[in-house]
Design a protein around this motif. Sequence first.
Motif, PDB file in Angstrom:
ATOM      1  N   ALA A  85       0.826  -1.206   0.000  1.00  0.00           N
ATOM      2  CA  ALA A  85       0.000   0.000   0.000  1.00  0.00           C
ATOM      3  C   ALA A  85       0.864   1.262   0.000  1.00  0.00           C
ATOM      4  O   ALA A  85       0.531   2.246  -0.652  1.00  0.00           O
ATOM      5  CB  ALA A  85      -0.928   0.004   1.208  1.00  0.00           C
ATOM      6  N   ARG A  86       1.976   1.250   0.708  1.00  0.00           N
ATOM      7  CA  ARG A  86       2.803   2.451   0.854  1.00  0.00           C
ATOM      8  C   ARG A  86       3.757   2.661  -0.312  1.00  0.00           C
ATOM      9  O   ARG A  86       3.948   3.780  -0.780  1.00  0.00           O
ATOM     10  CB  ARG A  86       3.594   2.385   2.159  1.00  0.00           C
ATOM     11  CG  ARG A  86       4.330   3.660   2.499  1.00  0.00           C
ATOM     12  CD  ARG A  86       5.035   3.570   3.834  1.00  0.00           C
ATOM     13  NE  ARG A  86       6.000   2.485   3.895  1.00  0.00           N
ATOM     14  CZ  ARG A  86       7.242   2.555   3.428  1.00  0.00           C
ATOM     15  NH1 ARG A  86       7.668   3.647   2.863  1.00  0.00           N
ATOM     16  NH2 ARG A  86       8.055   1.518   3.533  1.00  0.00           N
ATOM     17  N   THR A  87       4.380   1.573  -0.811  1.00  0.00           N
ATOM     18  CA  THR A  87       5.421   1.727  -1.834  1.00  0.00           C
ATOM     19  C   THR A  87       5.082   1.096  -3.178  1.00  0.00           C
ATOM     20  O   THR A  87       5.774   1.352  -4.157  1.00  0.00           O
ATOM     21  CB  THR A  87       6.741   1.098  -1.353  1.00  0.00           C
ATOM     22  OG1 THR A  87       6.561  -0.315  -1.208  1.00  0.00           O
ATOM     23  CG2 THR A  87       7.196   1.701  -0.054  1.00  0.00           C
ATOM     24  N   GLY A  88       4.077   0.243  -3.216  1.00  0.00           N
ATOM     25  CA  GLY A  88       3.761  -0.442  -4.464  1.00  0.00           C
ATOM     26  C   GLY A  88       4.516  -1.737  -4.638  1.00  0.00           C
ATOM     27  O   GLY A  88       4.342  -2.429  -5.641  1.00  0.00           O
ATOM     28  N   THR A  89       5.385  -2.093  -3.681  1.00  0.00           N
ATOM     29  CA  THR A  89       6.103  -3.367  -3.710  1.00  0.00           C
ATOM     30  C   THR A  89       5.894  -4.074  -2.381  1.00  0.00           C
ATOM     31  O   THR A  89       5.853  -3.432  -1.332  1.00  0.00           O
ATOM     32  CB  THR A  89       7.617  -3.159  -3.927  1.00  0.00           C
ATOM     33  OG1 THR A  89       8.136  -2.370  -2.866  1.00  0.00           O
ATOM     34  CG2 THR A  89       7.894  -2.473  -5.252  1.00  0.00           C
ATOM     35  N   SER A  90       5.759  -5.394  -2.423  1.00  0.00           N
ATOM     36  CA  SER A  90       5.470  -6.128  -1.186  1.00  0.00           C
ATOM     37  C   SER A  90       6.675  -6.198  -0.247  1.00  0.00           C
ATOM     38  O   SER A  90       6.505  -6.383   0.945  1.00  0.00           O
ATOM     39  CB  SER A  90       4.984  -7.545  -1.506  1.00  0.00           C
ATOM     40  OG  SER A  90       5.982  -8.257  -2.195  1.00  0.00           O
ATOM     41  N   GLY A  92       8.738  -3.625   0.196  1.00  0.00           N
ATOM     42  CA  GLY A  92       8.993  -2.275   0.685  1.00  0.00           C
ATOM     43  C   GLY A  92      10.213  -1.612   0.100  1.00  0.00           C
ATOM     44  O   GLY A  92      10.674  -0.592   0.603  1.00  0.00           O
ATOM     45  N   SER A  93      10.750  -2.165  -0.993  1.00  0.00           N
ATOM     46  CA  SER A  93      11.982  -1.626  -1.561  1.00  0.00           C
ATOM     47  C   SER A  93      11.739  -0.383  -2.420  1.00  0.00           C
ATOM     48  O   SER A  93      12.674   0.354  -2.694  1.00  0.00           O
ATOM     49  CB  SER A  93      12.688  -2.693  -2.394  1.00  0.00           C
ATOM     50  OG  SER A  93      11.860  -3.085  -3.472  1.00  0.00           O
ATOM     51  N   GLY A  94      10.514  -0.154  -2.829  1.00  0.00           N
ATOM     52  CA  GLY A  94      10.232   1.009  -3.670  1.00  0.00           C
ATOM     53  C   GLY A  94      10.152   2.291  -2.864  1.00  0.00           C
ATOM     54  O   GLY A  94      10.115   2.288  -1.639  1.00  0.00           O
ATOM     55  N   SER A  95      10.135   3.391  -3.569  1.00  0.00           N
ATOM     56  CA  SER A  95       9.985   4.680  -2.891  1.00  0.00           C
ATOM     57  C   SER A  95       8.500   4.896  -2.569  1.00  0.00           C
ATOM     58  O   SER A  95       7.630   4.324  -3.218  1.00  0.00           O
ATOM     59  CB  SER A  95      10.512   5.809  -3.776  1.00  0.00           C
ATOM     60  OG  SER A  95       9.802   5.834  -4.990  1.00  0.00           O
ATOM     61  N   PRO A  96       8.205   5.711  -1.569  1.00  0.00           N
ATOM     62  CA  PRO A  96       6.804   5.938  -1.199  1.00  0.00           C
ATOM     63  C   PRO A  96       6.007   6.513  -2.366  1.00  0.00           C
ATOM     64  O   PRO A  96       6.497   7.354  -3.117  1.00  0.00           O
ATOM     65  CB  PRO A  96       6.890   6.944  -0.048  1.00  0.00           C
ATOM     66  CG  PRO A  96       8.266   6.835   0.474  1.00  0.00           C
ATOM     67  CD  PRO A  96       9.124   6.414  -0.676  1.00  0.00           C
ATOM     68  N   LEU A  97       4.775   6.049  -2.503  1.00  0.00           N
ATOM     69  CA  LEU A  97       3.917   6.536  -3.575  1.00  0.00           C
ATOM     70  C   LEU A  97       3.497   7.985  -3.347  1.00  0.00           C
ATOM     71  O   LEU A  97       3.243   8.713  -4.297  1.00  0.00           O
ATOM     72  CB  LEU A  97       2.677   5.652  -3.693  1.00  0.00           C
ATOM     73  CG  LEU A  97       2.953   4.191  -4.068  1.00  0.00           C
ATOM     74  CD1 LEU A  97       1.685   3.370  -3.990  1.00  0.00           C
ATOM     75  CD2 LEU A  97       3.567   4.103  -5.453  1.00  0.00           C
ATOM     76  N   ILE A  98       3.415   8.385  -2.081  1.00  0.00           N
ATOM     77  CA  ILE A  98       3.091   9.762  -1.714  1.00  0.00           C
ATOM     78  C   ILE A  98       4.268  10.296  -0.906  1.00  0.00           C
ATOM     79  O   ILE A  98       4.768   9.622  -0.006  1.00  0.00           O
ATOM     80  CB  ILE A  98       1.782   9.831  -0.910  1.00  0.00           C
ATOM     81  CG1 ILE A  98       0.607   9.369  -1.780  1.00  0.00           C
ATOM     82  CG2 ILE A  98       1.535  11.236  -0.384  1.00  0.00           C
ATOM     83  CD1 ILE A  98      -0.708   9.320  -1.062  1.00  0.00           C
ATOM     84  N   THR A 102       6.493   7.669   5.012  1.00  0.00           N
ATOM     85  CA  THR A 102       7.657   6.855   5.316  1.00  0.00           C
ATOM     86  C   THR A 102       7.387   5.728   6.298  1.00  0.00           C
ATOM     87  O   THR A 102       8.252   4.911   6.540  1.00  0.00           O
ATOM     88  CB  THR A 102       8.772   7.738   5.892  1.00  0.00           C
ATOM     89  OG1 THR A 102       8.264   8.416   7.045  1.00  0.00           O
ATOM     90  CG2 THR A 102       9.230   8.762   4.875  1.00  0.00           C
ATOM     91  N   SER A 103       6.203   5.673   6.879  1.00  0.00           N
ATOM     92  CA  SER A 103       5.937   4.671   7.908  1.00  0.00           C
ATOM     93  C   SER A 103       4.702   3.844   7.558  1.00  0.00           C
ATOM     94  O   SER A 103       3.714   4.368   7.043  1.00  0.00           O
ATOM     95  CB  SER A 103       5.715   5.370   9.254  1.00  0.00           C
ATOM     96  OG  SER A 103       5.263   4.455  10.215  1.00  0.00           O
ATOM     97  N   ASN A 104       4.801   2.536   7.875  1.00  0.00           N
ATOM     98  CA  ASN A 104       3.648   1.654   7.685  1.00  0.00           C
ATOM     99  C   ASN A 104       2.651   1.758   8.836  1.00  0.00           C
ATOM    100  O   ASN A 104       1.614   1.108   8.809  1.00  0.00           O
ATOM    101  CB  ASN A 104       4.108   0.197   7.567  1.00  0.00           C
ATOM    102  CG  ASN A 104       4.748  -0.088   6.228  1.00  0.00           C
ATOM    103  OD1 ASN A 104       4.661   0.709   5.301  1.00  0.00           O
ATOM    104  ND2 ASN A 104       5.406  -1.223   6.126  1.00  0.00           N
ATOM    105  N   ALA A 105       2.951   2.563   9.845  1.00  0.00           N
ATOM    106  CA  ALA A 105       2.093   2.641  11.026  1.00  0.00           C
ATOM    107  C   ALA A 105       0.704   3.184  10.700  1.00  0.00           C
ATOM    108  O   ALA A 105      -0.254   2.897  11.415  1.00  0.00           O
ATOM    109  CB  ALA A 105       2.747   3.513  12.091  1.00  0.00           C
ATOM    110  N   SER A 106       0.579   3.947   9.623  1.00  0.00           N
ATOM    111  CA  SER A 106      -0.725   4.517   9.281  1.00  0.00           C
ATOM    112  C   SER A 106      -1.576   3.572   8.437  1.00  0.00           C
ATOM    113  O   SER A 106      -2.659   3.947   8.004  1.00  0.00           O
ATOM    114  CB  SER A 106      -0.528   5.835   8.530  1.00  0.00           C
ATOM    115  OG  SER A 106       0.117   5.592   7.296  1.00  0.00           O
TER     116      SER A 106
END
Length: 167
Positions: A85-90, A92-98, A102-106
């Motif tokens: 959801a955050r980076t587009g890769t499962s 987490g190696s991609g850059s944030p989409l927004i 920077t955190s998965n906490a949200s």
Amino acid sequence: MTRPLALQFRRLLAGCGGSAAVEFALILPFMTLLCFAFVGAGRLFWNYHIAVSAVRDAARYAARLPMTCGGLTTAGDAAKVQNLARTGTSDGSGSPLIANWTSNASIVVTVSCVSNAGAAYSGRYEDMTGVPIVQVSASPPYIDSFGPLTGVSLTGFTVSAQQAWTE
């Protein structure tokens, strides 16, 4: 020969040269503010669309993972869904989409069961008493660069998507 003062004053009042420049100077601050507001609203809708698409994709991905009505069966699966959801890769190696996300906490991944009483869900769910539904919710940060100019300061928004289990 000098003209009478009343005639000079009347001529001064009748002159229209420069009135367009004065009107433009009066309208310019409002038009500038409106332009910044449109750019800010456009950026907000763009980020909202990115977040909705990312959460929808993550919910679809999560629906294909092994799960029970209590949750995802593998411990690392929730982190994979959050990364997707955050980076587009499962992974987490991609850059944030927004930007600044920077955190998965949200990002919250929940699995619940919907009753299948009366065979409301047919096909593969026909013999099941409860159908697992995964819901992914996210609150990405939003930084409006023109917020102080327009008077609107929005720091985040929340989007969510849900999908039935499809393994």
